[in-house]
Design a protein around this motif. Structure first.
Motif, PDB file in Angstrom:
ATOM      1  N   LYS A  97       0.848  -1.188   0.000  1.00 28.88           N
ATOM      2  CA  LYS A  97       0.000   0.000   0.000  1.00 28.88           C
ATOM      3  C   LYS A  97       0.885   1.240   0.000  1.00 28.88           C
ATOM      4  CE  LYS A  97      -3.612  -2.336   2.590  1.00 28.88           C
ATOM      5  NZ  LYS A  97      -4.456  -2.346   3.776  1.00 28.88           N
ATOM      6  N   HIS A  98       0.356   2.332  -0.519  1.00 26.69           N
ATOM      7  CA  HIS A  98       1.032   3.621  -0.444  1.00 26.69           C
ATOM      8  C   HIS A  98       0.375   4.440   0.657  1.00 26.69           C
ATOM      9  CE1 HIS A  98       2.867   3.264  -4.561  1.00 26.69           C
ATOM     10  NE2 HIS A  98       3.802   3.928  -3.917  1.00 26.69           N
ATOM     11  N   ALA A  99       1.157   4.921   1.590  1.00 31.55           N
ATOM     12  CA  ALA A  99       0.651   5.799   2.649  1.00 31.55           C
ATOM     13  C   ALA A  99       1.185   7.204   2.394  1.00 31.55           C
ATOM     14  CB  ALA A  99       1.089   5.289   4.010  1.00 31.55           C
ATOM     15  N   ILE A 100       0.283   8.172   2.419  1.00 35.35           N
ATOM     16  CA  ILE A 100       0.625   9.554   2.077  1.00 35.35           C
ATOM     17  C   ILE A 100       0.016  10.498   3.112  1.00 35.35           C
ATOM     18  CG2 ILE A 100       0.287  11.373   0.336  1.00 35.35           C
ATOM     19  CD1 ILE A 100       0.105   9.068  -1.757  1.00 35.35           C
ATOM     20  N   HIS A 101       0.783  11.501   3.525  1.00 37.66           N
ATOM     21  CA  HIS A 101       0.276  12.572   4.376  1.00 37.66           C
ATOM     22  C   HIS A 101      -0.175  13.723   3.480  1.00 37.66           C
ATOM     23  CE1 HIS A 101       1.542  10.815   8.123  1.00 37.66           C
ATOM     24  NE2 HIS A 101       2.825  10.885   7.835  1.00 37.66           N
ATOM     25  N   ILE A 102      -1.245  14.411   3.903  1.00 36.54           N
ATOM     26  CA  ILE A 102      -1.747  15.570   3.151  1.00 36.54           C
ATOM     27  C   ILE A 102      -1.897  16.761   4.087  1.00 36.54           C
ATOM     28  CG2 ILE A 102      -3.738  16.548   1.940  1.00 36.54           C
ATOM     29  CD1 ILE A 102      -4.270  13.889   0.685  1.00 36.54           C
ATOM     30  N   TRP A 103      -1.338  17.896   3.668  1.00 34.96           N
ATOM     31  CA  TRP A 103      -1.592  19.186   4.298  1.00 34.96           C
ATOM     32  C   TRP A 103      -2.518  19.907   3.326  1.00 34.96           C
ATOM     33  CZ3 TRP A 103       2.994  16.649   4.444  1.00 34.96           C
ATOM     34  CH2 TRP A 103       3.614  16.487   5.692  1.00 34.96           C
ATOM     35  N   LEU A 104      -3.810  19.845   3.591  1.00 36.01           N
ATOM     36  CA  LEU A 104      -4.812  20.358   2.664  1.00 36.01           C
ATOM     37  C   LEU A 104      -4.813  21.884   2.653  1.00 36.01           C
ATOM     38  CD1 LEU A 104      -7.103  19.556   0.720  1.00 36.01           C
ATOM     39  CD2 LEU A 104      -8.667  19.650   2.668  1.00 36.01           C
ATOM     40  N   GLY A 105      -4.610  22.436   1.462  1.00 39.45           N
ATOM     41  CA  GLY A 105      -4.613  23.887   1.307  1.00 39.45           C
ATOM     42  C   GLY A 105      -6.028  24.440   1.380  1.00 39.45           C
ATOM     43  N   ASN A 106      -6.113  25.704   1.734  1.00 37.53           N
ATOM     44  CA  ASN A 106      -7.388  26.406   1.697  1.00 37.53           C
ATOM     45  C   ASN A 106      -7.728  26.738   0.251  1.00 37.53           C
ATOM     46  OD1 ASN A 106      -7.837  26.530   4.539  1.00 37.53           O
ATOM     47  ND2 ASN A 106      -6.281  28.137   4.664  1.00 37.53           N
ATOM     48  N   GLU A 107      -8.912  27.238   0.015  1.00 37.61           N
ATOM     49  CA  GLU A 107      -9.309  27.622  -1.336  1.00 37.61           C
ATOM     50  C   GLU A 107      -8.303  28.629  -1.881  1.00 37.61           C
ATOM     51  OE1 GLU A 107     -13.057  29.727  -3.565  1.00 37.61           O
ATOM     52  OE2 GLU A 107     -13.435  28.621  -1.717  1.00 37.61           O
ATOM     53  N   GLY A 108      -7.836  28.384  -3.098  1.00 35.01           N
ATOM     54  CA  GLY A 108      -6.866  29.269  -3.735  1.00 35.01           C
ATOM     55  C   GLY A 108      -5.423  28.981  -3.371  1.00 35.01           C
ATOM     56  N   GLU A 109      -5.163  27.906  -2.625  1.00 32.30           N
ATOM     57  CA  GLU A 109      -3.803  27.548  -2.211  1.00 32.30           C
ATOM     58  C   GLU A 109      -3.411  26.181  -2.769  1.00 32.30           C
ATOM     59  OE1 GLU A 109      -3.744  29.676   2.194  1.00 32.30           O
ATOM     60  OE2 GLU A 109      -3.904  27.500   2.072  1.00 32.30           O
ATOM     61  N   ASP A 110      -2.109  25.926  -2.768  1.00 37.03           N
ATOM     62  CA  ASP A 110      -1.605  24.602  -3.096  1.00 37.03           C
ATOM     63  C   ASP A 110      -1.828  23.679  -1.901  1.00 37.03           C
ATOM     64  OD1 ASP A 110      -0.558  25.572  -5.520  1.00 37.03           O
ATOM     65  OD2 ASP A 110       1.365  26.056  -4.582  1.00 37.03           O
ATOM     66  N   THR A 111      -1.797  22.377  -2.151  1.00 38.45           N
ATOM     67  CA  THR A 111      -1.826  21.364  -1.104  1.00 38.45           C
ATOM     68  C   THR A 111      -0.466  20.682  -1.096  1.00 38.45           C
ATOM     69  OG1 THR A 111      -4.202  20.993  -1.174  1.00 38.45           O
ATOM     70  CG2 THR A 111      -2.866  19.147  -0.451  1.00 38.45           C
ATOM     71  N   ILE A 112       0.014  20.322   0.071  1.00 33.47           N
ATOM     72  CA  ILE A 112       1.303  19.637   0.210  1.00 33.47           C
ATOM     73  C   ILE A 112       1.044  18.165   0.507  1.00 33.47           C
ATOM     74  CG2 ILE A 112       3.486  19.541   1.489  1.00 33.47           C
ATOM     75  CD1 ILE A 112       3.094  22.140  -0.101  1.00 33.47           C
ATOM     76  N   LEU A 113       1.791  17.281  -0.171  1.00 32.16           N
ATOM     77  CA  LEU A 113       1.704  15.843   0.048  1.00 32.16           C
ATOM     78  C   LEU A 113       3.096  15.298   0.347  1.00 32.16           C
ATOM     79  CD1 LEU A 113      -0.228  16.541  -2.685  1.00 32.16           C
ATOM     80  CD2 LEU A 113      -0.962  14.262  -2.129  1.00 32.16           C
ATOM     81  N   SER A 114       3.140  14.207   1.087  1.00 30.85           N
ATOM     82  CA  SER A 114       4.409  13.556   1.394  1.00 30.85           C
ATOM     83  C   SER A 114       4.158  12.064   1.582  1.00 30.85           C
ATOM     84  CB  SER A 114       5.008  14.150   2.674  1.00 30.85           C
ATOM     85  OG  SER A 114       6.164  13.439   3.063  1.00 30.85           O
ATOM     86  N   TYR A 115       5.064  11.243   1.053  1.00 34.44           N
ATOM     87  CA  TYR A 115       4.987   9.819   1.353  1.00 34.44           C
ATOM     88  C   TYR A 115       5.262   9.634   2.842  1.00 34.44           C
ATOM     89  CZ  TYR A 115       5.466   8.957  -3.685  1.00 34.44           C
ATOM     90  OH  TYR A 115       5.289   8.939  -5.047  1.00 34.44           O
ATOM     91  N   LEU A 116       4.633   8.669   3.448  1.00 38.81           N
ATOM     92  CA  LEU A 116       4.813   8.395   4.872  1.00 38.81           C
ATOM     93  C   LEU A 116       6.260   8.043   5.186  1.00 38.81           C
ATOM     94  CD1 LEU A 116       3.245   7.850   7.636  1.00 38.81           C
ATOM     95  CD2 LEU A 116       3.365   5.471   6.956  1.00 38.81           C
ATOM     96  N   VAL A 117       6.924   7.314   4.310  1.00 41.50           N
ATOM     97  CA  VAL A 117       8.262   6.790   4.591  1.00 41.50           C
ATOM     98  C   VAL A 117       9.391   7.648   4.043  1.00 41.50           C
ATOM     99  CG1 VAL A 117       7.468   4.410   4.747  1.00 41.50           C
ATOM    100  CG2 VAL A 117       8.195   5.312   2.542  1.00 41.50           C
ATOM    101  N   GLU A 118       9.101   8.777   3.429  1.00 42.80           N
ATOM    102  CA  GLU A 118      10.143   9.593   2.814  1.00 42.80           C
ATOM    103  C   GLU A 118      10.598  10.684   3.774  1.00 42.80           C
ATOM    104  OE1 GLU A 118      10.163  12.346  -1.035  1.00 42.80           O
ATOM    105  OE2 GLU A 118       9.789  10.246  -1.437  1.00 42.80           O
ATOM    106  N   ASP A 119      11.892  10.852   3.919  1.00 46.17           N
ATOM    107  CA  ASP A 119      12.438  11.883   4.807  1.00 46.17           C
ATOM    108  C   ASP A 119      12.539  13.221   4.087  1.00 46.17           C
ATOM    109  OD1 ASP A 119      12.755  10.315   7.034  1.00 46.17           O
ATOM    110  OD2 ASP A 119      14.785   9.678   6.488  1.00 46.17           O
ATOM    111  N   GLY A 120      11.699  14.150   4.490  1.00 47.48           N
ATOM    112  CA  GLY A 120      11.834  15.514   4.028  1.00 47.48           C
ATOM    113  C   GLY A 120      11.330  15.828   2.635  1.00 47.48           C
ATOM    114  N   GLY A 121      10.940  14.847   1.862  1.00 46.68           N
ATOM    115  CA  GLY A 121      10.484  15.125   0.506  1.00 46.68           C
ATOM    116  C   GLY A 121       9.005  15.449   0.479  1.00 46.68           C
ATOM    117  N   THR A 122       8.686  16.625  -0.023  1.00 44.05           N
ATOM    118  CA  THR A 122       7.281  16.988  -0.151  1.00 44.05           C
ATOM    119  C   THR A 122       6.960  17.309  -1.607  1.00 44.05           C
ATOM    120  OG1 THR A 122       7.669  19.332   0.326  1.00 44.05           O
ATOM    121  CG2 THR A 122       7.146  17.899   2.200  1.00 44.05           C
TER     122      THR A 122
END
Length: 140
Positions: A97-122
């Motif tokens: 399975k792929h596990a991903i974290h999401i920092w959901l942006g507000n309207e008009g913003e980007d959203t940030i995603l990161s793999y659960l197992v990746e160090d520092g890569g967004t």
């Protein structure tokens, strides 16, 4: 003849330049996605198992797949706040399975995603894909 050779050299240069300027994007397995589970995140490095949304219809899965695979490498590090959501992409029992974290942006913003197992890569989405994520997750 000389014009043809110059044209071919120019064309080859364009192809090589195009290949070296590709951006890094998130990737998923080339397998059929069975379901995507979403939960409110409890923090980095783990997945909250209290799932509040399961995407198992083709339309929702395809939207989420496009959002993930179109996210491009982000210049910035992981945001200072904890992720908003955890996403688990399931392909069936025979695949990881792929596990991903999401920092959901507000309207008009980007959203940030990161793999659960990746160090520092967004990775970041477009504003358009943030809107699609907000519709899927929040029903907006």
């Amino acid at each position: 003849m000389r014009v043809c050779v110059v044209f071919l050299v120019f064309l080859g240069s364009l192809i090589v330049a195009g290949c070296t300027n590709q951006t890094d994007t998130m990737s998923l397995l080339d397998e059929k996605i069975e379901k995507i589970e979403i939960s409110k995140s409890k923090g980095m490095g783990s997945v909250n198992e209290e799932i509040f949304l399961v995407l198992d219809d083709n339309e929702s899965i395809n939207v989420m797949k496009k959002v993930i695979t179109f996210a491009v490498m982000n210049e910035n590090d992981i945001p200072m706040k904890e992720p908003d959501y955890d996403v688990v992409v399931s392909y069936g029992d025979q695949f990881p399975k792929h596990a991903i974290h999401i920092w959901l942006g507000n309207e008009g913003e980007d959203t940030i995603l990161s793999y659960l197992v990746e160090d520092g890569g967004t990775y970041k989405t477009s504003v358009k894909n943030t809107k699609k994520l907000r519709e899927l997750i929040l029903g907006e």
